[in-house]
Design a protein around this motif. Structure first.
Motif, PDB file in Angstrom:
ATOM      1  N   MET A   1      -6.859   0.967  15.426  1.00  0.00           N
ATOM      2  CA  MET A   1      -5.539   0.665  14.826  1.00  0.00           C
ATOM      3  C   MET A   1      -5.724   0.269  13.363  1.00  0.00           C
ATOM      4  O   MET A   1      -6.556  -0.565  13.058  1.00  0.00           O
ATOM      5  CB  MET A   1      -4.927  -0.483  15.642  1.00  0.00           C
ATOM      6  N   ILE A   2      -4.964   0.893  12.484  1.00  0.00           N
ATOM      7  CA  ILE A   2      -5.103   0.585  11.058  1.00  0.00           C
ATOM      8  C   ILE A   2      -4.268  -0.647  10.707  1.00  0.00           C
ATOM      9  O   ILE A   2      -3.076  -0.710  11.017  1.00  0.00           O
ATOM     10  CB  ILE A   2      -4.630   1.772  10.197  1.00  0.00           C
ATOM     11  N   SER A   3      -4.908  -1.618  10.050  1.00  0.00           N
ATOM     12  CA  SER A   3      -4.151  -2.748   9.508  1.00  0.00           C
ATOM     13  C   SER A   3      -4.545  -2.956   8.054  1.00  0.00           C
ATOM     14  O   SER A   3      -5.726  -2.935   7.712  1.00  0.00           O
ATOM     15  CB  SER A   3      -4.452  -4.019  10.296  1.00  0.00           C
ATOM     16  N   LEU A   4      -3.549  -3.129   7.200  1.00  0.00           N
ATOM     17  CA  LEU A   4      -3.812  -3.458   5.792  1.00  0.00           C
ATOM     18  C   LEU A   4      -3.242  -4.843   5.493  1.00  0.00           C
ATOM     19  O   LEU A   4      -2.940  -5.168   4.345  1.00  0.00           O
ATOM     20  CB  LEU A   4      -3.196  -2.384   4.882  1.00  0.00           C
ATOM     21  N   GLU A   5      -3.123  -5.643   6.529  1.00  0.00           N
ATOM     22  CA  GLU A   5      -2.601  -7.007   6.415  1.00  0.00           C
ATOM     23  C   GLU A   5      -3.417  -7.782   5.382  1.00  0.00           C
ATOM     24  O   GLU A   5      -4.646  -7.748   5.396  1.00  0.00           O
ATOM     25  CB  GLU A   5      -2.729  -7.682   7.791  1.00  0.00           C
ATOM     26  N   GLY A   6      -2.743  -8.442   4.472  1.00  0.00           N
ATOM     27  CA  GLY A   6      -3.428  -9.271   3.473  1.00  0.00           C
ATOM     28  C   GLY A   6      -3.938  -8.494   2.269  1.00  0.00           C
ATOM     29  O   GLY A   6      -4.484  -9.085   1.338  1.00  0.00           O
ATOM     30  N   LYS A   7      -3.776  -7.187   2.253  1.00  0.00           N
ATOM     31  CA  LYS A   7      -4.249  -6.380   1.120  1.00  0.00           C
ATOM     32  C   LYS A   7      -3.126  -6.199   0.096  1.00  0.00           C
ATOM     33  O   LYS A   7      -1.940  -6.184   0.437  1.00  0.00           O
ATOM     34  CB  LYS A   7      -4.697  -4.980   1.584  1.00  0.00           C
ATOM     35  N   VAL A   8      -3.548  -6.028  -1.158  1.00  0.00           N
ATOM     36  CA  VAL A   8      -2.601  -5.713  -2.239  1.00  0.00           C
ATOM     37  C   VAL A   8      -2.918  -4.301  -2.723  1.00  0.00           C
ATOM     38  O   VAL A   8      -4.071  -3.999  -3.064  1.00  0.00           O
ATOM     39  CB  VAL A   8      -2.744  -6.714  -3.403  1.00  0.00           C
ATOM     40  N   ALA A   9      -1.897  -3.448  -2.712  1.00  0.00           N
ATOM     41  CA  ALA A   9      -2.092  -2.049  -3.125  1.00  0.00           C
ATOM     42  C   ALA A   9      -1.294  -1.755  -4.385  1.00  0.00           C
ATOM     43  O   ALA A   9      -0.132  -2.151  -4.500  1.00  0.00           O
ATOM     44  CB  ALA A   9      -1.651  -1.108  -2.000  1.00  0.00           C
ATOM     45  N   LEU A  10      -1.920  -1.072  -5.316  1.00  0.00           N
ATOM     46  CA  LEU A  10      -1.221  -0.606  -6.516  1.00  0.00           C
ATOM     47  C   LEU A  10      -1.151   0.918  -6.444  1.00  0.00           C
ATOM     48  O   LEU A  10      -2.170   1.585  -6.280  1.00  0.00           O
ATOM     49  CB  LEU A  10      -1.964  -1.060  -7.774  1.00  0.00           C
ATOM     50  N   ILE A  11       0.069   1.433  -6.562  1.00  0.00           N
ATOM     51  CA  ILE A  11       0.288   2.887  -6.439  1.00  0.00           C
ATOM     52  C   ILE A  11       1.031   3.353  -7.683  1.00  0.00           C
ATOM     53  O   ILE A  11       2.065   2.777  -8.050  1.00  0.00           O
ATOM     54  CB  ILE A  11       1.114   3.215  -5.179  1.00  0.00           C
ATOM     55  N   THR A  12       0.523   4.392  -8.329  1.00  0.00           N
ATOM     56  CA  THR A  12       1.215   4.911  -9.511  1.00  0.00           C
ATOM     57  C   THR A  12       2.154   6.048  -9.092  1.00  0.00           C
ATOM     58  O   THR A  12       1.902   6.760  -8.121  1.00  0.00           O
ATOM     59  CB  THR A  12       0.211   5.424 -10.566  1.00  0.00           C
ATOM     60  N   GLY A  13       3.258   6.175  -9.851  1.00  0.00           N
ATOM     61  CA  GLY A  13       4.196   7.271  -9.590  1.00  0.00           C
ATOM     62  C   GLY A  13       4.834   7.215  -8.217  1.00  0.00           C
ATOM     63  O   GLY A  13       5.053   8.251  -7.593  1.00  0.00           O
ATOM     64  N   ALA A  14       5.182   5.993  -7.765  1.00  0.00           N
ATOM     65  CA  ALA A  14       5.676   5.850  -6.384  1.00  0.00           C
ATOM     66  C   ALA A  14       7.195   5.727  -6.300  1.00  0.00           C
ATOM     67  O   ALA A  14       7.724   5.234  -5.314  1.00  0.00           O
ATOM     68  CB  ALA A  14       4.994   4.664  -5.705  1.00  0.00           C
ATOM     69  N   SER A  15       7.901   6.187  -7.322  1.00  0.00           N
ATOM     70  CA  SER A  15       9.370   6.092  -7.247  1.00  0.00           C
ATOM     71  C   SER A  15       9.924   7.098  -6.252  1.00  0.00           C
ATOM     72  O   SER A  15      11.015   6.945  -5.740  1.00  0.00           O
ATOM     73  CB  SER A  15       9.993   6.315  -8.625  1.00  0.00           C
ATOM     74  N   ARG A  16       9.171   8.169  -6.024  1.00  0.00           N
ATOM     75  CA  ARG A  16       9.628   9.208  -5.080  1.00  0.00           C
ATOM     76  C   ARG A  16       8.413   9.993  -4.578  1.00  0.00           C
ATOM     77  O   ARG A  16       7.283   9.684  -4.940  1.00  0.00           O
ATOM     78  CB  ARG A  16      10.631  10.131  -5.776  1.00  0.00           C
ATOM     79  N   GLY A  17       8.694  11.007  -3.762  1.00  0.00           N
ATOM     80  CA  GLY A  17       7.654  11.949  -3.337  1.00  0.00           C
ATOM     81  C   GLY A  17       6.520  11.301  -2.541  1.00  0.00           C
ATOM     82  O   GLY A  17       6.721  10.376  -1.759  1.00  0.00           O
ATOM     83  N   ILE A  18       5.321  11.835  -2.775  1.00  0.00           N
ATOM     84  CA  ILE A  18       4.137  11.388  -2.026  1.00  0.00           C
ATOM     85  C   ILE A  18       3.866   9.904  -2.301  1.00  0.00           C
ATOM     86  O   ILE A  18       3.501   9.142  -1.399  1.00  0.00           O
ATOM     87  CB  ILE A  18       2.914  12.248  -2.420  1.00  0.00           C
ATOM     88  N   GLY A  19       4.062   9.480  -3.545  1.00  0.00           N
ATOM     89  CA  GLY A  19       3.799   8.084  -3.905  1.00  0.00           C
ATOM     90  C   GLY A  19       4.700   7.133  -3.150  1.00  0.00           C
ATOM     91  O   GLY A  19       4.245   6.096  -2.635  1.00  0.00           O
ATOM     92  N   ARG A  20       5.985   7.488  -3.058  1.00  0.00           N
ATOM     93  CA  ARG A  20       6.922   6.602  -2.353  1.00  0.00           C
ATOM     94  C   ARG A  20       6.605   6.544  -0.857  1.00  0.00           C
ATOM     95  O   ARG A  20       6.626   5.471  -0.244  1.00  0.00           O
ATOM     96  CB  ARG A  20       8.365   7.068  -2.573  1.00  0.00           C
TER      97      ARG A  20
END
Ligand code: NAP
Length: 260
Positions: free
Chosen positions: A1-20
């Motif tokens: 089971m994947i958990s990203l609890e407690g992690k901080v992610a920075l994503i560029t270009g996430a207003s739409r599409g694959i990023g969102r």
């Protein structure tokens, strides 16, 4: 089971599409999210993530600018804490012309966003990940990195360059708990792709053995896996997600005759 609890992610270009889709998927798995984009629509993406109970913020940033990226990463870390996961997703595909007619400005613009952008982000974030001994970097390249794309030499070259950057980040940082991988999507049904003229869209789909375009969330789920602890030994690779489109689809004879 994947958990990203407690992690901080920075994503560029996430207003739409694959990023969102990626921002939503990582938030769903427990991560807080910083979105760096030049599109103000990103504010709506942030609202969506906050509604899931996660922290999120949008910082208006041109990834091609070294200074803006430095300032944005500092602001994101001040608000959310150190960045554990970086997804270099922002990319432009607008420079469509034969090589002989491509302007140097258009070439530089694509290089700036698609290749210098990920370099700026990695340079700002990877050293901190290394100090903390854990990090995940996913670079969104393209199937065009390997097969090229007619009349899109700038785009294809930047996406190939991103594979070289991915490999070097791995060589430098693999011993410090960081993985860096590239994803090569084929035709994915983002807003831009779905807005293509019907004839071009149909032609693109005909080249996909799976018989359809990919969904942004299918790319997001692959990214989520690479960002998790489950993928700690996957490093420095590029992974196609294209419904089999890179395969040789030539049929020697009619399919019906070959079945008999
Ligand atoms: P998209 O819908 O065009 O979204 C990209 C986002 O990045 C937009 O919000 C865009 O803002 C933003 N952006 C553009 N230039 C920027 C800059 N200088 N700094 C910060 N943000 C910037 O993209 P997508 O189709 O989801 O694709 C995402 C990634 O996957 C790209 O790297 C693309 O090359 C790659 N990819 C996509 C496909 C596909 O079929 N969709 C296939 C292969 C690879 P604006 O709206 O203002 O431009």
């Amino acid at each position: 089971m994947i958990s990203l609890e407690g992690k901080v992610a920075l994503i560029t270009g996430a207003s739409r599409g694959i990023g969102r889709a990626t921002a939503n998927c990582l938030a769903h798995l427990g991560a807080d999210i910083a979105i760096l984009d030049i599109d103000e629509q990103a504010a709506a993406a942030v609202d969506e993530i906050r509604a899931m109970g996660r922290k999120a913020l949008f910082i208006h940033t041109d990834v091609a600018s070294h200074q803006s990226v430095r300032a944005a990463v500092a602001a994101a870390e001040a608000e959310l804490g150190p960045i554990d996961i970086l997804v270099n997703n922002a990319g432009i595909v607008k420079n469509i012309a034969p090589i002989a007619k491509m302007t140097p400005e258009a070439w530089q613009k694509e290089l700036g966003v698609n290749l210098t952008g990920p370099f700026n982000l990695i340079q700002a974030i990877a050293p901190g990940m290394a100090e903390r001994g854990w990090g995940r970097i996913v670079n969104i390249s393209s199937a065009a990195a390997k097969g090229g794309l007619f009349n899109q030499a700038g785009y294809a070259a930047t996406k190939s360059g991103l594979l070289g950057l991915t490999q070097n980040v791995t060589l430098e940082y693999a011993g410090k708990g960081i993985t860096c991988n590239a994803i090569l999507p084929g035709v994915i049904g983002t807003e831009n792709v779905m807005a293509m003229p019907g004839e071009i869209f149909d032609q693109a789909v005909r080249m996909v053995p799976t018989g359809r375009v990919g969904e942004p969330k299918e790319v997001a789920q692959l990214i989520a896996f690479l960002c998790s602890d489950l993928a700690g030994y996957i490093n420095g690779v590029d992974i196609l997600i294209d419904g089999g489109a890179a395969l040789n689809t030539v049929v020697l004879g009619s399919r019906k005759a070959l079945r008999n």
